[in-house]
Structures are given as C-alpha cells and as structure tokens.
Design a protein around this motif. Structure first.
Motif, short mmCIF file in Angstrom:
data_model
loop_
_atom_site.label_atom_id
_atom_site.label_comp_id
_atom_site.label_asym_id
_atom_site.label_seq_id
_atom_site.Cartn_x
_atom_site.Cartn_y
_atom_site.Cartn_z
N ARG A 1 0.92 -1.05 0.00
CA ARG A 1 0.05 0.01 -0.10
C ARG A 1 0.97 1.30 0.06
O ARG A 1 1.74 1.30 1.10
CB ARG A 1 -0.83 -0.31 1.17
N ALA A 2 1.00 2.01 -0.99
CA ALA A 2 1.77 3.27 -1.33
C ALA A 2 1.20 4.48 -1.47
O ALA A 2 0.06 4.55 -2.17
CB ALA A 2 2.60 2.85 -2.61
N MET A 3 1.60 5.48 -0.47
CA MET A 3 1.13 6.66 -0.23
C MET A 3 1.93 7.65 -1.27
O MET A 3 3.16 7.67 -1.31
CB MET A 3 1.02 7.22 1.00
N ARG B 70 4.03 -5.53 -11.66
CA ARG B 70 4.63 -6.85 -11.05
C ARG B 70 3.66 -7.66 -10.24
O ARG B 70 3.86 -8.79 -9.62
CB ARG B 70 5.59 -6.52 -10.14
N GLY B 71 2.48 -7.06 -10.08
CA GLY B 71 1.39 -7.56 -9.34
C GLY B 71 1.65 -7.64 -7.85
O GLY B 71 1.12 -8.38 -7.09
N ARG B 72 2.22 -6.45 -7.58
CA ARG B 72 2.45 -6.14 -5.94
C ARG B 72 1.73 -5.13 -5.31
O ARG B 72 1.83 -5.08 -4.26
CB ARG B 72 4.21 -5.87 -5.81
N LEU B 73 1.00 -4.27 -6.01
CA LEU B 73 0.48 -3.27 -5.49
C LEU B 73 -0.93 -3.43 -5.07
O LEU B 73 -1.78 -3.92 -5.81
CB LEU B 73 0.27 -2.19 -6.80
N GLU B 74 -1.09 -3.33 -3.73
CA GLU B 74 -2.47 -3.65 -3.14
C GLU B 74 -3.27 -2.37 -3.37
O GLU B 74 -4.23 -2.45 -3.80
CB GLU B 74 -2.46 -3.79 -1.79
N PRO C 255 -5.00 0.35 -8.73
CA PRO C 255 -6.25 0.52 -7.63
C PRO C 255 -5.87 1.43 -6.93
O PRO C 255 -4.59 1.69 -6.55
CB PRO C 255 -6.23 -1.03 -6.59
N PHE C 256 -6.69 2.52 -6.48
CA PHE C 256 -6.38 3.54 -5.62
C PHE C 256 -7.56 4.02 -4.97
O PHE C 256 -8.88 3.67 -5.39
CB PHE C 256 -5.76 4.74 -6.35
N ARG C 257 -7.15 4.88 -3.78
CA ARG C 257 -8.22 5.70 -2.91
C ARG C 257 -7.62 7.02 -3.21
O ARG C 257 -6.45 7.08 -2.41
CB ARG C 257 -8.56 5.06 -1.82
#
Ligand code: MRU
Length: 334
Positions: A145-147, A173-177, A204-206
């Motif tokens: 989860r990256a901000m 890479r399929g690593r971003l939640e 995916p993002f919020r």
C-alpha cells in the motif's frame, strides 16, 4: 501523437495540464514568451518535464534571436526560461545543457534537446525498477500500500514518471495492493492528474485529502511513502511539493519507509543543503479559491509556498535512475 512534451515541425507541443482530467488538449508553443507563460501557469509542470520544455525552449530562442548576431536578446530569452520557476533545478540545468551546444547551430541544439527527452524516458524506467526492487527489500508484505503526493507520473516527466513510475512498476509486477494519492492542495495535481494516470494504468487507488496522509500512516494503512523532488541538495535534503515534509515526519514517527524518487538531473551539487533552496511563492489566489470560484472572503490574505524541504535525516533512501542513496545509513547524493 499525444505526449507530455515533444518537438513537432518547428514548435513544442505540450499536453495542457491545466485542462486535465476532463479535457485532453495539446498546446502548440512557438515562442519563448509563450513557453515561459505555459511553465508559470503549470500547463507543463513537474521538474523533469519543465527541464525538457526548457531544453526545447532554447531551440525556440535560437529561432527568435540568432545567438551570434543578437547575443543580448538571445541571453535575455534564455534567462527568462531559467527564471520561469525557481525551485526545480532541472529547468536551469537543461537550459544550460542545450545552451552549451549552440555553436553547432539549431540542428545541434534540437538534437541535444531530443537526447534530454530520451534520457528522461530511460530514467523513468530505471527509477521504476530500482524503486520497486528496493521496496521488495524494505517491506515484508508481498502486497504494497503506497502513498504519494502531487503528480510524479508521465505528465511530470515524459513517460512513467518518478515516484509514480515505482507505483506503476509495483502494479505491473502484481505487488500493488492500493495507492493513496493525496489531492495536493492548492492546485490538486494529485486529485486531477495522478488519479487520471492511475486510471489509465488500471491501478487500484483511493484518493485522500492531504490532511488524511499522516492519519492513514499512523493507523498502519500505508507500507511505503513515495515522493518526487524538484531539487535535491548535495546533503540529500529534498525540496518537493508542499505537504511532503509532513508525510516524512509521520513516516518517521510510525517507522514507515519514506522514499524520494528523482532522476540524477534533479540532484544539485551546487546547493549544499536544503535551506539554500529557493522556494517558489505562488499567487494568493490559488489558496483563496480555485479557478473562478472564490471560497475565502474577498480580501483575505494568504501565503502560498509551492514546495517544502524534507531533511535527509527523515528520508529512508533517495532512488535515482542510477543508484539508491541510503540516506538512513548516512550516505549522501553528492
Ligand atoms: O508544482 P508542480 O506541480 O510542478 O510540482 C511538482 C512536484 O512537486 C513533483 O513532485 C516534482 O516535480 C517531481 S515530479 C517527477
């Protein structure tokens, strides 16, 4: 062809970022004066992108004022380009880089500007890979989860970006939640531009308001914070969009890795430390309203610093296109 910035038949073409996300329009820039205006109003923005725009701007200057028969006029145009925005060192660096080859004529200057553009594209790919590799080392969780703050994607460079390139690479890479772009008051580069780019990459993002950043970090909802930079001093202190410093403070308090991602062209060896970096002060109108909407009472005074400086001591590492500088181990970029 639509790209952030490129040369086309005697002029510079730019995506007009003031019109995004609802209008994708290209501006054709034929004079230095209109290039300076486009940079000042953020039609083109982001440190590497304004560096590329400035590089092509030198070619426009050569067309307007021959450097050998009208050297004073030519120098005045170059200074106007360098001064269009003060904090991002890429602008002055890239103008000077093209100015160094004008002896070879306009063709040589254009070739140098094209090489700078190509270099930023190469750099974005390299930063994406190096940053994603580093996060794999730093964060145990397989899903990240990256901000991030402001816009550091292809719009801020030429392709892919800096901090956002790392998020894109994690996604590929399929690593971003989940990505959390901050809206980035007052000009909403996060809400308008980063969301647009995240949608295009189907990540995916919020979207969150700026003041939610530290709160989400403190609640364990963020694995890594990624920011770009407009200028990195020799000691690693890094200027970036206003609000970056508060994310770094929160990251330190909650032991979340805080990474600066920027190309080598953003490292300013001539600037010793962060306090030497000039911070752009922008119009009060950007704080008291947005566009034609005024939300503060008429006459309310405001202060609008566009950038802040995060000290190297709060940065876990600086990722460039060539290396990882482990600031947390005392390493420094210059
Ligand atoms: O005022 P802006 O929108 O030009 O600010 C841009 C930023 O702060 C970016 O984070 C920085 O230029 C790095 S972009 C790759």
């Amino acid at each position: 062809m639509t790209s952030t910035v490129h040369w086309n038949r005697g002029a510079v073409e730019l995506i007009d970022q003031t019109r995004l996300p609802h209008h994708l329009e290209t501006l054709r820039i034929e004079t230095v004066e209109s290039m300076v205006a486009a940079i000042k109003r953020l039609s083109v923005r982001g440190a590497p992108a304004i560096g590329v725009a400035g590089a092509f701007g030198v070619v426009l200057a050569m067309i307007e004022a021959d450097p050998f028969t009208k050297p004073e006029e030519f120098d005045r145009l170059l200074q106007a380009l360098r001064d269009a925005r003060p904090t991002a060192v890429n602008l002055a660096h890239r103008v000077d880089q093209v100015a160094a080859v004008i002896g070879g004529g306009a063709d040589a200057a254009l070739a140098e500007a094209e090489a700078i553009r190509a270099d930023e594209i190469r750099a974005s790919r390299a930063m994406g890979d190096l940053g994603a590799d580093l996060i794999t080392e730093l964060v145990a969780s397989p899903r990240i989860r990256a901000m991030t703050i402001c816009n550091t994607g292809g719009l801020a460079t030429v392709e892919r970006g800096t901090a956002l390139a790392v998020i894109q690479t994690l996604h590929e890479r399929g690593r971003l939640e989940l990505a959390y772009p901050l809206e980035t008051r007052p000009l909403l580069q996060g809400a308008r531009l980063t969301t647009w780019e995240l949608q295009q990459m189907e990540a995916p993002f919020r979207l969150v308001v700026d003041s939610a950043g530290p709160a989400l970090i403190s609640r364990g909802m963020v694995d890594v914070v990624l920011a770009g930079a407009d200028r990195i001093a020799a000691n690693g202190d890094s200027a970036n969009k206003i609000g970056t410093y508060s994310l770094a403070l929160a990251s330190r308090a909650d032991e979340v890795p805080f990474l600066i991602v920027a190309p080598e062209s953003t490292v300013d060896r001539a600037t010793v430390q962060g306090s030497d970096i000039e911070i752009e002060m922008r119009s009060e109108d950007e704080v008291t309203g947005f566009g034609s909407t005024r939300f503060a009472p008429s006459g309310a005074p405001a202060l609008n610093p566009a950038f802040d400086v995060t000290p190297a001591s709060l940065i876990t590492a600086i990722v460039t296109d060539r290396r990882v500088v482990h600031t947390d181990r005392g390493e420094r970029p210059a």
